[in-house]
Design a protein around this motif. Structure first.
Motif, PDB file in Angstrom:
ATOM      1  N   LYS A   1      -5.939 -11.168  -9.287  1.00  0.00           N
ATOM      2  CA  LYS A   1      -6.191 -10.334  -8.110  1.00  0.00           C
ATOM      3  C   LYS A   1      -6.006 -11.118  -6.810  1.00  0.00           C
ATOM      4  O   LYS A   1      -5.366 -10.655  -5.874  1.00  0.00           O
TER       5      LYS A   1
ATOM      6  N   GLU B   1      -0.296  -2.361 -15.253  1.00  0.00           N
ATOM      7  CA  GLU B   1      -0.923  -3.604 -14.816  1.00  0.00           C
ATOM      8  C   GLU B   1      -2.352  -3.384 -14.359  1.00  0.00           C
ATOM      9  O   GLU B   1      -2.672  -2.353 -13.766  1.00  0.00           O
ATOM     10  N   GLN B   2      -3.185  -4.352 -14.651  1.00  0.00           N
ATOM     11  CA  GLN B   2      -4.541  -4.330 -14.132  1.00  0.00           C
ATOM     12  C   GLN B   2      -4.891  -5.756 -13.759  1.00  0.00           C
ATOM     13  O   GLN B   2      -5.070  -6.609 -14.627  1.00  0.00           O
TER      14      GLN B   2
ATOM     15  N   GLU C   1       0.858  -1.181   0.000  1.00  0.00           N
ATOM     16  CA  GLU C   1       0.000   0.000   0.000  1.00  0.00           C
ATOM     17  C   GLU C   1       0.895   1.232   0.000  1.00  0.00           C
ATOM     18  O   GLU C   1       1.982   1.205   0.556  1.00  0.00           O
ATOM     19  N   PRO C   2       0.426   2.326  -0.612  1.00  0.00           N
ATOM     20  CA  PRO C   2       1.219   3.563  -0.587  1.00  0.00           C
ATOM     21  C   PRO C   2       1.413   4.029   0.862  1.00  0.00           C
ATOM     22  O   PRO C   2       0.505   3.899   1.684  1.00  0.00           O
TER      23      PRO C   2
ATOM     24  N   SER D   1       6.090   1.764  -2.620  1.00  0.00           N
ATOM     25  CA  SER D   1       5.079   0.716  -2.744  1.00  0.00           C
ATOM     26  C   SER D   1       5.012   0.244  -4.187  1.00  0.00           C
ATOM     27  O   SER D   1       5.527   0.889  -5.090  1.00  0.00           O
TER      28      SER D   1
ATOM     29  N   GLN E   1       2.667   0.384  -6.056  1.00  0.00           N
ATOM     30  CA  GLN E   1       1.960   1.364  -6.882  1.00  0.00           C
ATOM     31  C   GLN E   1       2.927   2.392  -7.464  1.00  0.00           C
ATOM     32  O   GLN E   1       2.623   3.055  -8.443  1.00  0.00           O
ATOM     33  N   ASP E   2       4.114   2.542  -6.841  1.00  0.00           N
ATOM     34  CA  ASP E   2       5.089   3.490  -7.370  1.00  0.00           C
ATOM     35  C   ASP E   2       5.968   2.869  -8.454  1.00  0.00           C
ATOM     36  O   ASP E   2       6.739   3.560  -9.110  1.00  0.00           O
TER      37      ASP E   2
ATOM     38  N   ALA F   1       3.227  -0.577 -12.372  1.00  0.00           N
ATOM     39  CA  ALA F   1       1.892  -0.423 -11.803  1.00  0.00           C
ATOM     40  C   ALA F   1       0.994   0.390 -12.720  1.00  0.00           C
ATOM     41  O   ALA F   1      -0.221   0.224 -12.738  1.00  0.00           O
ATOM     42  N   ALA F   2       1.621   1.293 -13.507  1.00  0.00           N
ATOM     43  CA  ALA F   2       0.819   2.124 -14.390  1.00  0.00           C
ATOM     44  C   ALA F   2       0.142   1.307 -15.473  1.00  0.00           C
ATOM     45  O   ALA F   2      -0.852   1.722 -16.051  1.00  0.00           O
TER      46      ALA F   2
END
Ligand code: FMN
Ligand code: FES
Lengths: 639, 225
Positions: A150, A144-145, A127-128, A134, A136-137, A141-142
């Motif tokens: 999941k 991936e979906q 988590e950020p 994280s 997300q950084d 991450a930009a």
């Protein structure tokens, strides 16, 4: 109508299951205790994850700490296994990479007992936060979906409550409360296409099966996954088996099937075990079996361990092997949706196709259709392998470009080498060059370029890979895996292989290229099943994009990538060779290397077997052993 | 039975509804190369890949043995694309066929010779290299001789043995290039429980299964092209 049960009772039955699952999940995850999760799917185990689990347990016990150690599936970062996530109250969950038993002990002492997060082992926080970078950084991450992945690496695949607590089986409950026709129309509207390779519309397949005569009907999940280097389906079955099961039950309800088969290759023991446990748990909760959740709908699934031949992944061959016959493809039509297992209507879908279904039912067709491109909806799961930094499993929306997948998500090519090609779609996919890197990943654009989506294997090749040898390697595989039934595949692949063999040995002729190309086209057009129809792809694409490499082999007897052994010589550069060093001499198994009067080492070419050991043995600061091609390039040695 | 009318190479023919195109053509005197087809077998093997034809409205050649005739179907058996596939498939078969017409008991009665003649190609592969399997000839049976090196794997013998004789003397074994017709456990034919009815010899299109003691037909061995 099949859903002859008042809506209320169905959802009440499920609500109590859900309540119970949530309570257990919360108790495990959000209590004041720290929690350790370790990825113990096949990739983690290969890297020693089970020892790590043991080390954590021993160390925790030694210190008398009450902290659950939970085994989860694959998080996708296979390059960094074993992976461990430690969640402590008031801290972001932190993911550690390449953990071994010693690091495990340190983490217990310093982070769980103390409060030092041991930054040197951290891969990223989940988590950020303002302490640790994280996920997300990360640049990836930009892009991936995660949809199908999941839950992978997040939940314990052996615990159905984990799946339910994370929203599992709600799609089934929703589906059972609407008419089958509605589900089929949702799947059609979503634009979901089969993830097994061919990309056929799933909704249309279901519709045909639904309308077909004959009872009982069947649903088969194709988990054969015979492509070397591919492990997407294995990972999903190991890490989140219930998502596939839920998709199967929904498919069965939609087409009116009574029985299902989950076909998994026997070489996937962990996937088999996890699925078997998942089946038993689902039966216990009445999510499978007679009168599912009290409705009128009954469906049960049998696990079938396949013999693991590549061709058994082809749907008609798979069905014939389920029937106890040899796994040989047959002519289509009739398609399985009309006449499949035991001659009855049968839906056969890939693992990922089925695992996408619950998401579509839960979040709606429009939501799913909003992801991806015009012709290909949803996400694509790839197994990144070969010359790429971040090998592992990734999931990106359809339409992401190859460049983004390879360089942003996969972090590019290791060792400062140059990208040469990417091989997509398994052994029968194509090799695409640098100039194709801006192609979006979707069914149509890849096929247009001569490759195919396949089931999601992606092998990255760099400047050291010879494209003729790569084509030969893949053809050798398909040739070996051909069932031998039809002329083109049985004999055509054999002829092409013999031509490629010659070229990589420097015995090719220019006119062979014409024969090769013509044969490749004929095998593609003339073969009975998809194996033969696609086997020539590696040849056709390498001829199209890397023809100069073929010509170098044939005309100059030169392998530009210095890979084809018959076209190479090993040579020790006299001005780089260090007199006092004997590393290569000792490494040579055939005693082909001797020092000359100046103590410069010289290779006796007649003895040399080109085993590469001397080049590996030569210390990097000298780098004196080189490969030369064509062989006659070697300077005449002075004795 | 209802009849349908279709056109092959500009010739109008009629065929029973549900009939496969290959048999409709052959019954009307229009030859299409074929090896693995058996009219009685309603589930065509479609393995030899020689019976390609072009049908109007289809973008690719299709195998005639798997295609059901339909009213007003327009078929071309001489199209460039389908002939290219037939020739290519035939050359592949011949490249792995132990060619020895002069000593072969099927000489001048051989489907391969007929196909070569029809397609106007040589029996010897012109571009492809010879890749033979060199398997031992099985002459252990009193009634017939089996030479796997001449077998094209059409599967007709297996089908008649199972379906007419209700015996299962042989079947396919091995994969890929090594695929062959053999008895259970690779036993010699003479040791199997075959009683020598010769149904298999009757349907074999090549010299792979021949009656013992048959007299070779003399004469020209190869069409001259
Ligand atoms: C040689 C060959 C191998 C195949 N292997 C697989 C496989 O391993 N897994 C798979 O799902 N589909 C495989 N397929 C595709 C299947 O035939 C079939 O199209 C697929 O299971 C249908 O499911 P889908 O519509 O969900 O893609 C293979 C096809 C061929 C020709
Ligand atoms: S006769 Fe049609 S494929 Fe053999």
């Amino acid at each position: 109508m099949r859903q002859g049960v008042p809506e209320g009772s169905l959802s009440t039955t499920f609500a109590s299951l859900q309540k119970n699952a949530l309570a257990r999940w919360q108790q495990e995850r959000s209590s004041a205790k720290p929690v350790i999760t370790v990825g113990t799917a096949t990739c983690g185990r290969a890297a020693g994850a089970l020892d790590v689990v043991q080390a954590f347990q021993d160390e925790l016990e030694r210190h008398g700490i009450d902290c659950p150690v939970i085994e989860v599936g694959c998080m996708g970062h296979c390059y960094a296994e074993p992976l461990v996530v430690i969640s402590k109250p008031f801290r972001p969950p932190i993911c550690y990479s390449r953990v071994n038993p010693v690091i495990a002990q340190r983490l217990v002492r310093e982070y769980i007992l103390g409060d030092d997060p041991c930054l040197e082992f951290v891969l990223g926080a989940l988590e950020p936060n303002d302490l640790i970078p994280s996920f997300q950084d990360f640049p990836r991450a930009a892009y991936e979906q995660k949809l199908l992945l999941k839950n992978c690496g997040h939940i314990n695949p052996l615990d159905i409550d984990h799946y339910i607590a994370n929203g599992g089986y709600t799609a089934l409950v929703k589906a059972l409360q609407s008419p089958p026709a509605h589900i089929i129309s949702e799947i059609k509207k979503s634009g979901l296409r089969g993830r097994g390779g061919a990309g056929f519309s799933t909704g249309e397949k279901w519709e045909v099966c639904n309308g077909a005569q004959g009872r009982p009907k069947y649903v088969i999940c194709n988990g054969d996954e015979g492509d070397p280097g591919a492990f997407m389906d294995r990972s999903i079955l190991e890490s989140d088996p219930h998502s596939v099961l839920e998709g199967m039950v929904i498919a069965a309800y939609a087409v009116g099937a009574r029985y299902g088969y989950l076909y998994i290759r026997a070489e996937y023991p962990l996937a088999v075990e996890h699925t078997r446990i998942a089946l038993a748990q689902a039966r216990k909760y009445n999510l499978l079996g007679k009168h599912i959740l009290g409705s009128d709908f009954s469906f049960d699934v049998t696990l079938f361990e396949g013999s693991g031949a590549f061709v058994c992944g082809e749907e008609t061959a798979l069905i014939s092997s389920l029937e106890g016959k040899s796994g040989m493809p047959r002519h289509r039509p009739p398609y399985p949706a009309v006449s499949g297992l035991n001659g009855k209507p049968t839906v056969i879908n890939n693992v990922k196709t089925l695992a996408s279904v619950p998401h579509i039912i839960n979040r709606g067709a429009d939501w799913f259709a909003g992801i991806g491109t015009e012709t290909s909806k949803g996400t694509a799961v790839f197994a990144l392998a070969g010359k790429i930094v971040s090998t592992g499993l990734i999931e990106v929306p359809m339409g992401t470009t190859l460049r983004q997948v390879i360089f942003d998500v996969g972090s590019g090519i290791p060792n400062n080498k140059n990208f040469k090609a990417v091989q997509i779609g398994g052994p029968s996919g194509g090799c695409l060059p640098e100039s194709s890197l801006d192609l979006p990943v979707d069914f149509n654009s890849l096929t247009g370029a001569g490759a195919m989506m396949g089931s999601g294997g992606m092998v990255v090749l760099d400047e050291d890979d010879c494209m003729v040898e790569i084509a030969r390697y893949f053809l050798e595989f398909t040739q070996r895996e051909s069932c031998g039934k039809c002329t083109f595949c049985r004999l055509g692949t054999r002829q092409m292989l013999s031509i490629l063999d010659d070229i990589t040995k420097g015995k090719g002729k220019l006119k062979n290229l014409e024969t090769l190309e013509r044969l490749a086209e004929d095998v593609k057009a003339g073969s009975l099943c998809g194996l033969g129809k696609t086997a020539p792809n590696p040849i056709l694409t390498t001829l199209r994009y890397f023809r100069n490499e073929y010509i170098a082999h044939i005309v100059e007897k030169r392998c530009p990538s210095l890979m084809c052994r018959d076209l190479l010589t090993y040579y020790i550069l006299p001005d780089k060779c260090e007199r006092s060093c004997d590393a290569c001499v000792g490494s040579c198994a055939v005693e082909a290397i001797t020092p000359n009067k100046q103590r410069i080492k010289v290779i006796d070419q007649d003895k040399c077997t080109k085993c590469d050991m001397c080049r590996v043995a030569c210390p990097v600061q000298y780098n004196a052993v080189v490969k030369l091609s064509p062989p006659q390039k070697v300077p005449v040695a002075s004795k | 039975m209802n009849q349908v009318t279709l056109t092959i190479n500009g010739i109008r023919i009629t065929a029973p509804e549900g009939e496969k195109l290959l048999w409709a053509a052959l019954d009307n005197g229009i030859y299409i190369p074929n090896l693995c087809g058996l009219k009685e077998n309603t589930e065509p093997l479609a393995a030899c890949r020689l019976c390609f034809v072009e049908i109007q409205g289809r973008n690719k050649p299709v195998t005639a043995c798997t295609e059901t005739v339909t009213e007003r179907m327009v078929v071309d058996t001489k199209g460039e694309q389908c002939l290219r596939l037939a020739k290519s498939g035939f050359e592949l078969l011949m490249a792995s066929h132990a060619l020895d017409c002069g000593h072969c008991l099927k000489n001048r009665n051989c489907e391969l010779q007929r196909i070569a003649h029809h397609l106007r190609v040589s029996l010897k592969p012109r571009i492809l290299r010879k890749i033979l399997r060199d398997l031992p000839v099985d002459d252990s049976h009193p009634a017939f001789i089996y030479d796997p090196n001449k077998c094209v794997l059409c599967g007709r013998c297996i089908w008649v043995c199972r379906n007419h004789v209700k015996s299962g003397v042989f079947g396919f074994a091995h994969r890929g290039f090594q695929r062959r017709v053999t008895t259970f456990g690779d036993e010699p034919m003479g040791r199997s429980d075959c009683d020598g009815c010769l149904e298999c010899v009757r349907v074999c299109p090549t010299g792979a299964l021949v009656e013992r003691g048959a007299v070779p037909r003399l004469g020209r061995t190869e069409p001259v092209y």
